[in-house]
Enzyme design. Structure first.
Site, PDB file in Angstrom:
ATOM      1  N   ARG A 188       4.986 -13.027   9.897  1.00 47.06           N
ATOM      2  CA  ARG A 188       5.561 -11.713   9.653  1.00 47.06           C
ATOM      3  C   ARG A 188       6.840 -11.555  10.488  1.00 47.06           C
ATOM      4  O   ARG A 188       7.079 -12.311  11.422  1.00 47.06           O
ATOM      5  CB  ARG A 188       4.565 -10.603   9.998  1.00 47.06           C
ATOM      6  CG  ARG A 188       4.137 -10.589  11.453  1.00 47.06           C
ATOM      7  CD  ARG A 188       3.334  -9.352  11.786  1.00 47.06           C
ATOM      8  NE  ARG A 188       4.197  -8.171  11.868  1.00 47.06           N
ATOM      9  CZ  ARG A 188       3.742  -6.951  12.104  1.00 47.06           C
ATOM     10  NH1 ARG A 188       2.458  -6.738  12.271  1.00 47.06           N
ATOM     11  NH2 ARG A 188       4.576  -5.948  12.182  1.00 47.06           N
ATOM     12  N   LYS A 190       3.329   0.899  10.341  1.00 49.19           N
ATOM     13  CA  LYS A 190       3.409   2.193   9.664  1.00 49.19           C
ATOM     14  C   LYS A 190       2.611   3.257  10.409  1.00 49.19           C
ATOM     15  O   LYS A 190       3.019   4.418  10.464  1.00 49.19           O
ATOM     16  CB  LYS A 190       2.925   2.066   8.217  1.00 49.19           C
ATOM     17  CG  LYS A 190       3.941   1.423   7.295  1.00 49.19           C
ATOM     18  CD  LYS A 190       3.556   1.547   5.836  1.00 49.19           C
ATOM     19  CE  LYS A 190       2.540   0.524   5.433  1.00 49.19           C
ATOM     20  NZ  LYS A 190       2.300   0.500   3.977  1.00 49.19           N
ATOM     21  N   GLU A 238       0.866  -1.180   0.000  1.00 46.48           N
ATOM     22  CA  GLU A 238       0.000   0.000   0.000  1.00 46.48           C
ATOM     23  C   GLU A 238       0.905   1.233   0.000  1.00 46.48           C
ATOM     24  O   GLU A 238       1.815   1.316   0.831  1.00 46.48           O
ATOM     25  CB  GLU A 238      -0.879   0.015   1.249  1.00 46.48           C
ATOM     26  CG  GLU A 238      -1.841  -1.137   1.346  1.00 46.48           C
ATOM     27  CD  GLU A 238      -2.623  -1.092   2.662  1.00 46.48           C
ATOM     28  OE1 GLU A 238      -3.439  -0.184   2.835  1.00 46.48           O
ATOM     29  OE2 GLU A 238      -2.370  -1.967   3.507  1.00 46.48           O
TER      30      GLU A 238
END
Length: 569
Positions: free
Chosen positions: A262, A272, A36
């Site tokens: 992850r 983020k 993104e």
């Protein structure tokens, strides 16, 4: 770049691909990296980048770079540019052009209408809060929206009106009609489209309705012919919706989704949203601040692309979440810089030392190696005079038995030079030491001391060969090993995450840097140094100027942080 990293041959994803290729010998592996564009990439993204691109390279397949640009409220063209630069810098090349989910908005809209025509989607006019309330919890079932039983014609009409801008933001959305009593909350009539009245960086004002990630992602994978869609474990339940959408639309390709753990890194924030908080509150300066583990921050700190790839290789790919030691990341760069960094001397907290038995005009030049084990890296010259700088911490006025550096009445060797003996000190009116007076034994160059005890060695710089510089010493940004899990993560900040020192480097080294600094900035090429006994450093290419050099400490010579933590605990 076609690197063949062995680690990517030894994980469960590799085994899945191997089996799929056995079943279908004509299958061409096609992966993708779909960020993104709402922030800079971090070390966690690097793990995904390495996985997707390395597997594509390994099997002579393709890896797409696709921007998941479905939320113009949070996206920015500067993030797109930074992501492209980071992937190139890491050494990877994407397949053909760059893809954008926004390229498929028209097709996505048609697939959404197809679901409505099958009575598998409806326009809902509940508020966000009501949708959340109606969805239920992990222990209670959801309940149907009062708008769920609208007929197909009415839903098609309302969806077209949403597209034309007849509704304000939040007044309507499109939801899948699945099962409000499903044990999986993701399947309780998830939202497929919402209204956002904001200009898009690619499609401008063409659209005011935007697909949700779960709807757009699987269809984009299908359109691009992705064979294996890799994502992290938090999307494990989303796979049900991923497959439901593919099964209930007329897409041609059916990609398969697989999940892996992850990256969670000790003492680090990789969210983020939380990194943005750090920037907004001016705790860090920007997305490329060396204290945060963005790829650009690590690059500015002195990490190389190969060290990050090596780190991703070492941690491997598993289905089990764990917390990776920060020291493993440091190990990878320390190992590399030990082989390639130029050895030179720098004094970060200078104190003046005067050799009284040497004439003021005396000057001697020593040729020293740039690397003790790499003659191919060449040599450089250092100047020896009677007035030099040493580190403040390398001298003790008061006698301490275990102190191994310079103290009154004791001998020590200057690196590459002579043995000296401290005889007295001079102080200012406030009691601060201004100068250490020493005797220099000019018969000891390359020779042992006449004393049985071998003297310690300290680094130094002649005042005549000194260039004033700034040194930024970085430590972990957080004092707790897992700040991501802390509700108030800002309360665990390390106040000493950046310490600035003003000292000196060798003038002859600085002259070489000054000649190259503009070219280095243009091409984003750095130089790496081991300041002897201090650590590994690189030039800060953002803030440095010809007349003001700034050095960032990449990593210490040893893992001092964990030792400090163990001692404190």
């Amino acid at each position: 770049m076609k690197t063949k990293i062995k680690k990517y041959r030894n994980n469960f994803i590799h085994n899945i691909i191997k089996e799929d290729l056995k079943k279908n010998k004509y299958l061409l592996l096609h992966t993708r990296f779909p960020p993104e564009p709402n922030g800079y990439l971090h070390i966690g993204h690097a793990k995904s980048i390495c996985l997707n691109f390395e597997l594509a390279n390994l099997y002579n397949g393709y890896c797409n770079l696709r921007f998941d640009d479905t939320n113009p409220l949070k996206e920015n063209i500067k993030y797109i540019n930074s992501i492209k630069n980071d992937i190139k810098w890491l050494g990877y090349k994407w397949n053909k052009k760059i893809y954008y989910t926004s390229e498929y908005f028209e097709q996505l809209y048609k697939y959404a209408k197809e679901l409505i025509k099958k009575d598998l989607a409806y326009v809902d006019q509940l508020t966000k809060e009501q949708i959340r309330e109606y969805r239920g919890t992990l222990v209670t079932s959801g309940k149907n929206s009062p708008y769920r039983n609208r007929n197909i014609e009415e839903n098609l009409k309302l969806f077209k009106e949403m597209k034309k801008g007849y509704f304000n933001e939040g007044e309507a959305c499109l939801r899948a009609k699945i099962d409000m009593s499903s044990p999986y909350i993701i399947m309780r009539d998830p939202v497929l489209y919402r209204i956002i009245c904001t200009k898009h960086h690619q499609t401008k004002d063409q659209w005011c309705i935007y697909p949700m990630y779960d709807f757009a992602h699987c269809i984009s994978d299908s359109i691009e012919g992705i064979t294996h869609s890799f994502c992290t474990l938090e999307f494990q339940d989303n796979k049900r919706l991923y497959n439901w959408i593919l099964e209930n639309t007329s897409v041609l390709n059916r990609p398969k989704q697989y999940e892996f753990a992850r990256l969670n890194l000790k003492y680090s924030i990789l969210s983020k949203r939380k990194i943005k908080t750090l920037i907004e509150k001016k705790i860090v300066n920007s997305w490329d601040d060396p204290r945060i583990q963005t790829i650009s921050g690590l690059r500015r700190k002195g990490y190389t692309a190969s060290s990050i790839r090596k780190f991703c290789e070492k941690i491997g790919v598993t289905k089990q979440n764990n917390l990776i030691e920060f020291s493993m990341l440091e190990y990878c760069i320390r190992n590399e810089l030990n082989e390639k960094a130029i050895r030179t001397m720098a004094v970060l907290e200078p104190i003046k030392l005067y050799l009284y038995n040497i004439d003021d005009k005396y000057e001697e030049i020593f040729t020293v190696p740039n690397h003790p084990k790499k003659p191919e890296l060449g040599t450089h010259e250092i100047i020896f005079t009677n007035t030099i700088y040493i580190e403040k911490e390398d001298f003790k006025e008061e006698y301490e038995k275990d102190y191994k550096r310079l103290k009154l009445g004791e001998e020590i060797r200057l690196r590459y030079s002579y043995i000296i003996k401290a005889e007295k000190i001079e102080k200012d009116k406030n009691g601060n030491i201004t100068q250490i007076i020493c005797f220099c034994d000019l018969n000891t160059l390359g020779k042992k001391s006449i004393n049985k005890k071998k003297p310690a060695v300290i680094h130094w710089i002649s005042i005549k060969n000194s260039f004033s510089s700034e040194f930024r010493l970085y430590e972990k940004l957080f004092n707790t090993h897992n700040p991501e899990q802390e509700k108030n993560f800002l309360s665990f900040l390390n106040p000493n995450s950046m310490i600035i020192k003003n000292g000196f480097i060798e003038k002859k080294i600085s002259e070489k840097i000054q000649k190259k600094i503009n070219k280095m900035k243009t091409k984003n090429i750095n130089l790496f140094f081991q300041f002897e006994r201090v650590g590994y450093f690189c030039i800060d290419l953002i803030d440095s100027k010809k007349n003001k050099l700034i050095f960032n400490r990449t990593v210490s010579l040893r893992d001092t942080w964990n030792k400090k933590k163990e001692k404190n605990n």
